[in-house]
Scaffold this motif. Structure first.
Motif, mmCIF file in Angstrom:
data_model
loop_
_atom_site.group_PDB
_atom_site.id
_atom_site.type_symbol
_atom_site.label_atom_id
_atom_site.label_comp_id
_atom_site.label_asym_id
_atom_site.label_seq_id
_atom_site.Cartn_x
_atom_site.Cartn_y
_atom_site.Cartn_z
ATOM 1 N N LYS A 119 26.657 51.524 43.909
ATOM 2 C CA LYS A 119 26.804 52.975 43.978
ATOM 3 C C LYS A 119 28.179 53.401 44.478
ATOM 4 C CE LYS A 119 22.436 53.519 42.837
ATOM 5 N NZ LYS A 119 22.042 53.978 41.470
ATOM 6 N N VAL A 120 29.199 52.684 44.026
ATOM 7 C CA VAL A 120 30.570 53.075 44.361
ATOM 8 C C VAL A 120 30.864 54.427 43.722
ATOM 9 C CG1 VAL A 120 32.992 52.543 43.860
ATOM 10 C CG2 VAL A 120 31.487 50.772 44.716
ATOM 11 N N ASP A 121 31.569 55.272 44.427
ATOM 12 C CA ASP A 121 31.946 56.589 43.923
ATOM 13 C C ASP A 121 32.820 56.427 42.678
ATOM 14 O OD1 ASP A 121 32.844 59.132 43.426
ATOM 15 O OD2 ASP A 121 33.594 59.497 45.455
ATOM 16 N N PRO A 122 32.393 56.940 41.512
ATOM 17 C CA PRO A 122 33.206 56.808 40.296
ATOM 18 C C PRO A 122 34.610 57.389 40.444
ATOM 19 C CG PRO A 122 30.994 57.569 39.747
ATOM 20 C CD PRO A 122 31.110 57.638 41.246
ATOM 21 N N ALA A 123 34.766 58.325 41.382
ATOM 22 C CA ALA A 123 36.090 58.905 41.604
ATOM 23 C C ALA A 123 37.021 57.923 42.311
ATOM 24 C CB ALA A 123 35.950 60.191 42.428
ATOM 25 N N ARG A 124 36.449 56.849 42.861
ATOM 26 C CA ARG A 124 37.272 55.837 43.541
ATOM 27 C C ARG A 124 37.097 54.500 42.828
ATOM 28 N NH1 ARG A 124 39.177 58.049 48.027
ATOM 29 N NH2 ARG A 124 39.853 56.061 48.892
ATOM 30 N N PHE A 125 37.207 54.567 41.500
ATOM 31 C CA PHE A 125 36.953 53.391 40.656
ATOM 32 C C PHE A 125 37.900 53.446 39.453
ATOM 33 C CE2 PHE A 125 34.748 51.216 37.190
ATOM 34 C CZ PHE A 125 34.312 50.047 37.804
ATOM 35 N N SER A 126 38.514 52.289 39.109
ATOM 36 C CA SER A 126 39.474 52.259 37.995
ATOM 37 C C SER A 126 39.223 51.049 37.116
ATOM 38 C CB SER A 126 40.922 52.194 38.517
ATOM 39 O OG SER A 126 41.206 53.251 39.390
ATOM 40 N N ARG A 127 39.507 51.204 35.826
ATOM 41 C CA ARG A 127 39.518 50.087 34.870
ATOM 42 C C ARG A 127 40.970 49.718 34.623
ATOM 43 N NH1 ARG A 127 36.260 54.002 34.050
ATOM 44 N NH2 ARG A 127 34.004 53.682 33.845
ATOM 45 N N ILE A 128 41.301 48.450 34.799
ATOM 46 C CA ILE A 128 42.697 47.986 34.749
ATOM 47 C C ILE A 128 42.838 46.897 33.696
ATOM 48 C CG2 ILE A 128 44.616 47.027 36.094
ATOM 49 C CD1 ILE A 128 43.809 49.730 37.121
ATOM 50 N N GLY A 129 44.026 46.787 33.101
ATOM 51 C CA GLY A 129 44.287 45.795 32.068
ATOM 52 C C GLY A 129 44.489 44.390 32.609
ATOM 53 N N ALA A 130 44.764 43.479 31.666
ATOM 54 C CA ALA A 130 44.855 42.055 32.006
ATOM 55 C C ALA A 130 46.007 41.742 32.949
ATOM 56 C CB ALA A 130 44.988 41.229 30.734
ATOM 57 N N LYS A 131 47.057 42.533 32.928
ATOM 58 C CA LYS A 131 48.224 42.242 33.775
ATOM 59 C C LYS A 131 47.831 42.117 35.250
ATOM 60 C CE LYS A 131 52.758 44.110 35.071
ATOM 61 N NZ LYS A 131 52.475 44.333 36.494
ATOM 62 N N ASP A 132 46.921 43.001 35.699
ATOM 63 C CA ASP A 132 46.525 42.997 37.107
ATOM 64 C C ASP A 132 45.115 42.469 37.353
ATOM 65 O OD1 ASP A 132 48.903 44.162 38.295
ATOM 66 O OD2 ASP A 132 48.345 46.009 37.269
ATOM 67 N N ASN A 133 44.269 42.521 36.338
ATOM 68 C CA ASN A 133 42.867 42.173 36.585
ATOM 69 C C ASN A 133 42.332 41.043 35.717
ATOM 70 O OD1 ASN A 133 42.931 44.628 38.233
ATOM 71 N ND2 ASN A 133 40.712 44.467 38.224
ATOM 72 N N PHE A 134 43.232 40.158 35.328
ATOM 73 C CA PHE A 134 42.809 38.887 34.723
ATOM 74 C C PHE A 134 43.641 37.818 35.413
ATOM 75 C CE2 PHE A 134 42.229 35.431 31.814
ATOM 76 C CZ PHE A 134 40.966 35.641 31.256
ATOM 77 N N TRP A 135 42.979 36.978 36.201
ATOM 78 C CA TRP A 135 43.682 36.107 37.159
ATOM 79 C C TRP A 135 43.780 34.682 36.646
ATOM 80 C CZ3 TRP A 135 43.484 31.819 40.248
ATOM 81 C CH2 TRP A 135 44.352 31.783 41.333
ATOM 82 N N SER A 136 44.920 34.054 36.913
ATOM 83 C CA SER A 136 45.079 32.622 36.647
ATOM 84 C C SER A 136 45.925 32.021 37.745
ATOM 85 C CB SER A 136 45.727 32.367 35.286
ATOM 86 O OG SER A 136 47.003 32.959 35.227
ATOM 87 N N MET A 137 45.628 30.786 38.106
ATOM 88 C CA MET A 137 46.333 30.124 39.205
ATOM 89 C C MET A 137 47.725 29.699 38.784
ATOM 90 S SD MET A 137 45.148 26.752 41.273
ATOM 91 C CE MET A 137 45.335 25.780 39.788
ATOM 92 N N GLY A 138 47.903 29.324 37.524
ATOM 93 C CA GLY A 138 49.182 28.883 37.003
ATOM 94 C C GLY A 138 49.196 29.102 35.498
ATOM 95 N N ASP A 139 50.162 28.490 34.833
ATOM 96 C CA ASP A 139 50.238 28.638 33.376
ATOM 97 C C ASP A 139 49.065 27.972 32.683
ATOM 98 O OD1 ASP A 139 52.595 30.040 33.617
ATOM 99 O OD2 ASP A 139 53.826 28.228 33.555
ATOM 100 N N VAL A 140 48.479 26.969 33.331
ATOM 101 C CA VAL A 140 47.305 26.302 32.788
ATOM 102 C C VAL A 140 46.245 26.239 33.877
ATOM 103 C CG1 VAL A 140 48.623 24.907 31.165
ATOM 104 C CG2 VAL A 140 48.165 23.999 33.446
ATOM 105 N N GLY A 141 44.976 26.032 33.474
ATOM 106 C CA GLY A 141 43.925 25.833 34.460
ATOM 107 C C GLY A 141 42.889 26.948 34.451
#
Length: 870
Positions: free
Chosen positions: A147-169
């Motif tokens: 029940k997070v307030d939708p006004a304090r919620f964002s959908r973000i692209g892969a640049k910030d919200n798709f994580w990788s430890m390195g170039d591989v893995g």
């Protein structure tokens, strides 16, 4: 919202997850033990990478850690921002909870929200949540369940919200939780145009590990979806302690105050003090984990961080050695949480002090060069050749010069710098190119049972065949490949011990094993070539380890354990293993020590090892819990990764270490131990090389034969050879002195004769002649004597030996304003295929084309005339 110290917060986090079925694991080393693609451990999940990939199994499927991390090189590099922002660090602690195929998005999100809002009491209206724009599952959990307030919620692209430890893995989508520091701080929420401000700060990142990215960028689903979360201890501590900057939390305050006292300053907000406080943390922990300053790889990054801290000390007016003095306040702050730091305190202080002393010798001169350059600048760019001079001559990393430029609102000509020193730049970078060259493409369900402690021959089943990284059904005669077995007596390279070689026989087929490597903790890769026939998958086989090589390797490995113990007993407890190589030919052992070993120390170490060999104590191995083993005094080996249960190897009461290698049955099996080399490999690291068994006997026999041959030439016995050599050396020194006197006398006589051959050019006596059988030193003496005899003079003397031309030029001091000896000697050298240089009154050169010498000497008077404009 509860106020908590950093120590209380660290403990609260771990206990929260312990109560929810998580196994609390200690922080791993900053040097990744299982990932050659990483320069440093930069996230909490690094120690679990093989678990996420399904290569390794643990006896738990939930874990929580407080992991020390460094981001100062490679993809994750925060070095340049440190000191200028409120939250960037080279060293930080990452609080993390992990699921290995157990819970996934729903539980991970609820755990995080409950810890922040219930355990820590952070108001929900102070938090902002983001999700990967394509992750509708996580979005639903946040909006419909939490029940997070939708006004304090964002959908973000892969640049910030798709994580990788390195170039591989391992990689996957993530959801992040931000803390709102309030409207009085500039900046907008994540995803907005002004998100770069400091108002909304990310405090927790929940990564949903779903994929494995290969070197070509392809995403393969992981064996089981997993969770990797990370929350920066420093950032959440700032929230709970009611401050905006990480540098205002308790972890930094005492260190900042200690640094301020050294700088005689009271301004704790000074950016240079912040740099120093941050850098002592990363430097101390890197040294604790075995990294030492050097010119490549991890050691080069450490050296850059140390020098950056020292330069900021210089900026604060600290001109004496100071950086190592901050280790003590750091240990007082973090030694309880990380006892290994406290144990290594003396070693860390010595390493940092020695490195600082080295750099301090040139820092002041380099800063003068830099400041003088800035004073003369017509524009706002420091030229590339100046940046190169500072790097090459004074050891200034480019980012250190850039740091200075930033402070003075200048920029650096990076392109010009790269042109000036491309070769050095490539070499410095070479150590940082860590590549995933450990058969990443080998994918196989199953594991290999190691039977090599009991056998060197065994029966097995072939469970996998690979050719050029691809699974195949068979390997034919002449093909290179990898054989994977369900069980094997072949030891896979680990702990410094080389992998076994030998052969695998399947019917008429024979596979020659040249090396054995381990993938993850379970698969043994037998690398080699099919010598005859065809090896087929799923077939039965008989495997044979090369018994002679295995035995010789075991002698060296067991001797390495005795050597380690002997070093500590002889030199002190500061000795720690920094690397080793054990094969069938010899052993190599790197260890921490700050000066070369003396002959007496080497003799003592050899005596102690050989004494243990003669005592012939049994060598025993026992499996026990790691904590129990460490309490019992077992030493862990540098660079090794250990599970919860470890193998403890004991040699009598002399040596106890954690080791998975193969060893002799009794110490006496080693036969004999002999150190054959002692060298330095890095600041504070020495290397010993030694041989054992028959190789040691052969080495001594060869030395004995060489001594006998020398004694024969001296017409003496081996026992009296030393006295004979000393007599010959003394006689040789006497003869050399007599020869020098004779040459000086001869030069004086020759100089008198040569002076008559000088010709007058505009009042200057010019002499250019070739001499026979005269060495360069004698020619220099002759030039000095000729200048005294001739007065105003320009002289060139030459000689030829083994088709090499040697030239000496001299100009009397009264003529150096018009004639330079360097120009004079090069007027001749250019015609004999060479060049040279020197002082205005004396210079020398060489050449490799004697055919042009006579004509070149004839032209010297004309050359002098041209300089006078005659």
């Amino acid at each position: 919202m509860k106020y908590m110290t950093s120590a209380e917060l660290r403990s609260a986090f771990l206990e929260f997850f312990r109560a929810r079925g998580h196994s609390i694991q200690p922080s791993s080393s900053l040097v990744p033990g299982n990932d050659p693609t990483l320069l440093f451990t930069n996230a909490g999940m690094v120690q679990f990478k093989d678990v996420f990939l399904g290569r390794e199994k643990r006896d738990y499927n939930r874990a929580a850690t407080s992991q020390r991390c460094v981001r100062a090189g490679g993809k994750h590099n925060d070095l340049e921002n440190v000191g200028y922002t409120a939250r960037h660090h080279t060293f930080f602690e990452m609080l993390g909870n992990f699921s290995f195929g157990d819970y996934f998005k729903k539980d991970a999100i609820h755990f995080a929200w409950d810890f922040l809002t219930k355990e820590l009491g952070i108001p929900t209206e102070k938090l902002w949540v983001t999700v990967f724009e394509e992750d509708s599952e996580a979005e639903a959990i946040w909006l419909e369940e939490v029940k997070v307030d939708p006004a304090r919620f964002s959908r973000i692209g892969a640049k910030d919200n798709f994580w990788s430890m390195g170039d591989v893995g391992p990689c996957g989508p993530c959801t992040e939780i931000f803390y709102d520091h309030g409207a009085e701080v500039a900046g907008g929420p994540p995803g907005s145009p002004d998100e770069e401000g400091d108002r909304y700060i990310e405090i927790w990142n929940l990564v949903f590990m779903q994929y494995d990215r290969d070197k070509d960028g392809n995403l393969t689903p992981l064996p089981a979806p997993s969770v990797d979360t990370g929350m920066g201890l420093e950032r959440i501590a700032a929230v709970l302690q009611g401050v905006h900057s990480n540098y205002e939390i308790d972890l930094f305050q005492n260190i900042l105050k200690s640094a301020a006292r050294l700088a005689d300053s009271s301004d704790l907000d000074n950016s240079s003090l912040r740099v120093i406080a941050d850098h002592i943390r990363s430097c101390a922990f890197l040294v604790t984990d075995g990294v030492l300053p050097s010119n490549e790889g991890r050691g080069y990054v450490l050296r850059r961080i140390i020098r950056r801290a020292i330069r900021h000390g210089y900026r604060l007016g600290i001109h004496e050695v100071f950086f190592h003095k901050l280790v003590a306040p750091l240990v007082a702050e973090m030694g309880e949480a990380y006892p290994e730091l406290k144990q290594a305190q003396e070693q860390v202080e010595r390493v940092l002090k020695k490195e600082e002393e080295r750099f301090a010798e040139t820092l002041q001169q380099g800063m003068k060069v830099l400041e003088a350059c800035v004073a003369k600048l017509e524009g706002r760019v420091i030229p590339g050749d100046v940046v190169f001079l500072l790097y090459d001559t004074y050891g200034f990393p480019v980012d250190l010069t850039a740091d200075f430029a930033r402070e003075h609102e200048l920029s650096v000509d990076h392109a010009g710098f790269e042109v000036e020193m491309a070769a050095q730049r490539e070499r410095a970078r070479a150590g940082g190119h860590f590549s995933a060259d450990y058969d990443q493409d080998i994918k196989l369900d199953g594991q290999t049972e190691f039977t090599g402690y009991q056998h060197i021959e065994d029966g097995a089943k072939i469970i996998g065949l690979f050719h050029k990284g691809q699974a195949v059904d068979s390997l034919k005669q002449g093909e290179d490949g990898i054989v994977v077995l369900d069980r094997t007596p072949f030891y896979a390279e680990s702990g410094g011990q080389a992998g076994d070689s030998g052969r695998i026989e399947a019917g008429e087929a024979v596979f020659q094993v040249n090396d054995t490597q381990k993938q993850g903790g379970d698969l043994f890769l037998h690398k080699g070539r099919v010598l005859q026939g065809e090896i087929k998958r799923d077939g039965a086989c008989r495997v044979h380890v090369d018994a002679e090589k295995r035995k010789a390797t075991e002698l060296n490995h067991s001797a390495t354990h005795l050597l380690h113990a002997a070093l500590r007993k002889t030199l002190g407890d500061h000795v720690a293993q920094k690397g080793s190589l054990v094969n069938s030919e010899r052993l190599r052992f790197d260890f921490s020590h700050f000066e070369p070993l003396t002959a007496d120390e080497i003799a003592t170490i050899e005596h102690r090892v050989n004494e243990q060999i003669r005592l012939n104590n049994p060598v025993s191995a026992e499996i026990m819990a790691k904590d129990e083993a460490v309490k019992a005094g077992a030493m862990a080996l540098f660079g090794e990764k250990y599970g919860d249960e470890v193998r403890v190897l004991k040699i009598g009461d002399f040596s106890t270490e954690l080791c998975g290698g193969t060893h002799v049955d009794r110490a006496g099996d080693i036969g004999m131990f002999k150190i054959i080399a002692e060298t330095g490999v890095a600041a504070g690291v020495r290397r010993l090389e030694a041989v054992t068994g028959q190789a040691a006997l052969d080495w001594v026999a060869n030395r004995d034969q060489a001594l006998g041959n020398i004694a024969g030439l001296l017409k003496s016995s081996p026992e009296k050879a030393l006295d004979k050599v000393q007599q010959l050396l003394e006689k040789n020194r006497t003869l050399e002195k007599e020869l020098e006197k004779f040459k000086a006398k001869l030069a004086s006589t020759a100089g008198g004769e040569l002076s008559s051959r000088a010709i007058d050019v505009d009042g200057v006596k010019v002499l250019a002649v070739k001499l026979d059988d005269v060495d360069p030193k004698a020619m220099r003496d002759m030039v000095d004597q000729l200048k005294n005899k001739l007065g105003s003079a320009a002289i060139v003397l030459a000689t030829v030996k083994d088709d090499k031309v040697s030239l000496i030029a001299g100009v009397s001091k009264d003529q150096t304003p018009r004639l330079k000896a360097g120009d004079l000697v090069n007027s001749v050298a250019s015609k004999v295929g060479g060049k040279g240089g020197g002082r205005p009154d004396m210079a020398q050169a060489g050449g490799n084309d004697p055919s042009g010498l006579e004509e070149a000497l004839k032209q010297v008077p004309e050359w002098v005339k041209q300089q006078f404009g005659a």
